[in-house]
Write a protein that holds these residues in place. Structure first.
Motif, PDB file in Angstrom:
ATOM      1  N   THR A  73      -0.287   9.905  -8.225  1.00 10.14           N
ATOM      2  CA  THR A  73      -0.255  10.110  -6.776  1.00 10.14           C
ATOM      3  C   THR A  73      -1.659  10.478  -6.310  1.00 10.14           C
ATOM      4  OG1 THR A  73       2.050  10.828  -6.773  1.00 10.14           O
ATOM      5  CG2 THR A  73       0.700  11.452  -4.865  1.00 10.14           C
TER       6      THR A  73
ATOM      7  N   HIS B  60       9.195   5.529  10.001  1.00  5.58           N
ATOM      8  CA  HIS B  60       8.674   4.472   9.137  1.00  5.58           C
ATOM      9  C   HIS B  60       9.722   3.906   8.179  1.00  5.58           C
ATOM     10  CE1 HIS B  60       4.843   5.604  10.769  1.00  5.58           C
ATOM     11  NE2 HIS B  60       4.784   6.743  10.107  1.00  5.58           N
TER      12      HIS B  60
ATOM     13  N   ARG C 234      -2.679   9.411  -2.843  1.00  7.38           N
ATOM     14  CA  ARG C 234      -2.482   9.691  -1.420  1.00  7.38           C
ATOM     15  C   ARG C 234      -1.029  10.062  -1.123  1.00  7.38           C
ATOM     16  NH1 ARG C 234      -6.021   5.339  -1.623  1.00  7.38           N
ATOM     17  NH2 ARG C 234      -8.074   5.758  -0.741  1.00  7.38           N
ATOM     18  N   SER C 235      -0.144   9.085  -1.249  1.00 10.06           N
ATOM     19  CA  SER C 235       1.219   9.354  -0.774  1.00 10.06           C
ATOM     20  C   SER C 235       2.321   8.832  -1.691  1.00 10.06           C
ATOM     21  CB  SER C 235       1.400   8.729   0.622  1.00 10.06           C
ATOM     22  OG  SER C 235       1.256   7.313   0.550  1.00 10.06           O
ATOM     23  N   TYR C 236       1.978   8.290  -2.860  1.00 10.57           N
ATOM     24  CA  TYR C 236       3.012   7.720  -3.723  1.00 10.57           C
ATOM     25  C   TYR C 236       4.033   8.758  -4.148  1.00 10.57           C
ATOM     26  CZ  TYR C 236       5.259   6.674  -8.144  1.00 10.57           C
ATOM     27  OH  TYR C 236       6.193   6.552  -9.139  1.00 10.57           O
TER      28      TYR C 236
ATOM     29  N   LYS D 276       7.937   2.689  -0.128  1.00 13.29           N
ATOM     30  CA  LYS D 276       8.713   3.647  -0.929  1.00 13.29           C
ATOM     31  C   LYS D 276      10.197   3.341  -0.773  1.00 13.29           C
ATOM     32  CE  LYS D 276       5.509   7.447   0.165  1.00 13.29           C
ATOM     33  NZ  LYS D 276       4.714   6.633   1.120  1.00 13.29           N
TER      34      LYS D 276
ATOM     35  N   ASP E  52       7.878   2.600   4.890  1.00  6.26           N
ATOM     36  CA  ASP E  52       6.536   2.048   4.710  1.00  6.26           C
ATOM     37  C   ASP E  52       5.712   2.342   5.963  1.00  6.26           C
ATOM     38  OD1 ASP E  52       4.266   0.491   4.288  1.00  6.26           O
ATOM     39  OD2 ASP E  52       5.375  -1.160   3.393  1.00  6.26           O
ATOM     40  N   SER E  53       4.827   3.333   5.871  1.00  8.50           N
ATOM     41  CA  SER E  53       4.074   3.763   7.046  1.00  8.50           C
ATOM     42  C   SER E  53       3.124   2.692   7.565  1.00  8.50           C
ATOM     43  CB  SER E  53       3.302   5.054   6.735  1.00  8.50           C
ATOM     44  OG  SER E  53       2.364   4.838   5.706  1.00  8.50           O
ATOM     45  N   ARG E  54       2.691   1.777   6.694  1.00  9.62           N
ATOM     46  CA  ARG E  54       1.732   0.752   7.121  1.00  9.62           C
ATOM     47  C   ARG E  54       2.375  -0.615   7.337  1.00  9.62           C
ATOM     48  NH1 ARG E  54      -3.890   1.590   3.910  1.00  9.62           N
ATOM     49  NH2 ARG E  54      -4.569   0.266   5.636  1.00  9.62           N
TER      50      ARG E  54
ATOM     51  N   MET F 170       0.799  -1.224   0.000  1.00  7.72           N
ATOM     52  CA  MET F 170       0.000   0.000   0.000  1.00  7.72           C
ATOM     53  C   MET F 170       0.834   1.277   0.000  1.00  7.72           C
ATOM     54  SD  MET F 170      -3.116  -1.029  -0.136  1.00  7.72           S
ATOM     55  CE  MET F 170      -4.031   0.444   0.295  1.00  7.72           C
ATOM     56  N   GLU F 171       1.870   1.336   0.830  1.00 13.03           N
ATOM     57  CA  GLU F 171       2.551   2.610   1.072  1.00 13.03           C
ATOM     58  C   GLU F 171       4.070   2.530   0.957  1.00 13.03           C
ATOM     59  OE1 GLU F 171       1.027   5.433   1.579  1.00 13.03           O
ATOM     60  OE2 GLU F 171      -1.039   4.764   1.918  1.00 13.03           O
TER      61      GLU F 171
END
Length: 275
Positions: free
Chosen positions: A220, A92, A222-224, A79, A109-111, A76-77
């Motif tokens: 992008t 993160h 949300r946060s990509y 990078k 990766d925040s999640r 999901m998140e």
């Protein structure tokens, strides 16, 4: 979740940033992110050179000397980006590769959903997650005949069929909504009801839309961000995704949002009718 254009953009950025660099140290701050043996992941990659970065569907394949490959899924998140070793770690950041030029390749990766697995190069295709993938949209084997046969074996909604990665890999929620709108196919149309002429147009639109999105650096929502920490720009070219309540760019009818296979789905009720 990053889709093919976003992962491809990250791949190209990583090649520019870290290709040819040697890993001096590996630090794993969140062990659950490594699906293979953690000790082997750290010890075997230390001292290895990053040869190149490939992609299969939404998976990154980081190729190292010694016939080693890290199979990485951003989920999901996730990078990747590069920072000087002197720069404090961002919140993160979970995996860090110290490089021989004083830089660090960092995975953030925040999640914490992203995963990495170390395998012998050539054995990545033995992984179940990669074995089930359909052809790449740009591959010669993604022909109209193949696409038609694959769709006509499935009774599920065309939206769901395109998302499952076994027919063609790399498509996610954003681009499936877009290519179905481009082809004037309702997302709930059973896959085996789509005509050959529609399939021909759909294949062409998949290839063209993904290529345009890659050129724009991805989407992008949300946060990509890419490996240079730049946002994508293709969100400004989306016709239906995220535009519910706004007029259809083609006919002016208000775009609607429904659930198809538990996924939020955007479409034009005038241009796209269930067949």
């Amino acid at each position: 979740m990053p889709e093919l254009p976003e992962v491809e953009t990250v791949r190209r950025g990583l090649i520019k940033l870290v290709q040819g660099r040697t890993v001096k140290k590996v630090t794993v701050l969140y062990p659950k992110m490594i699906e293979s043996d953690l000790t082997e992941f750290v010890t075997q990659l230390t001292g290895k050179k990053i040869l190149t970065v490939d992609r299969r569907g939404k998976y990154l394949l980081l190729r190292f000397s010694g016939d080693l490959t890290v199979v990485s899924h951003l989920r999901m998140e996730g990078k990747y980006f590069v920072q000087p070793q002197t720069q404090p770690l961002e919140k993160h950041t979970h995996v860090v590769f110290d490089l021989d030029d004083g830089q660090q390749l960092r995975y953030n990766d925040s999640r914490k959903f992203g995963r990495m697995r170390l395998v012998q190069t050539g054995q990545e295709n033995d992984l179940k997650s990669l074995q089930k993938l359909g052809p790449e949209p740009f591959a010669p084997e993604f022909t109209v005949d193949y696409f038609a046969q694959a769709l006509h074996r499935r009774k599920k909604a065309i939206k769901t069929a395109l998302l499952d990665q076994t027919i063609v890999t790399g498509l996610g929620n954003i681009y499936v909504d877009e290519v179905l709108w481009m082809t004037k196919i309702h997302p709930e149309t059973p896959a085996n009801h789509v005509t050959r002429s529609e399939i021909t147009a759909l294949r062409q639109n998949i290839i063209a839309e993904l290529q345009r999105a890659i050129t724009a650096g991805g989407t992008t929502i949300r946060s990509y961000t890419d490996a240079f920490r730049n946002m994508g720009e293709f969100q400004f070219a989306l016709n239906v995704y995220g535009n519910d309540g706004h007029p259809c760019p083609r006919c002016g009818t208000i775009i609607e949002k429904i659930k198809v296979g538990q996924r939020g789905t955007h479409f034009c009720p005038q241009c796209q009718k269930v067949e």
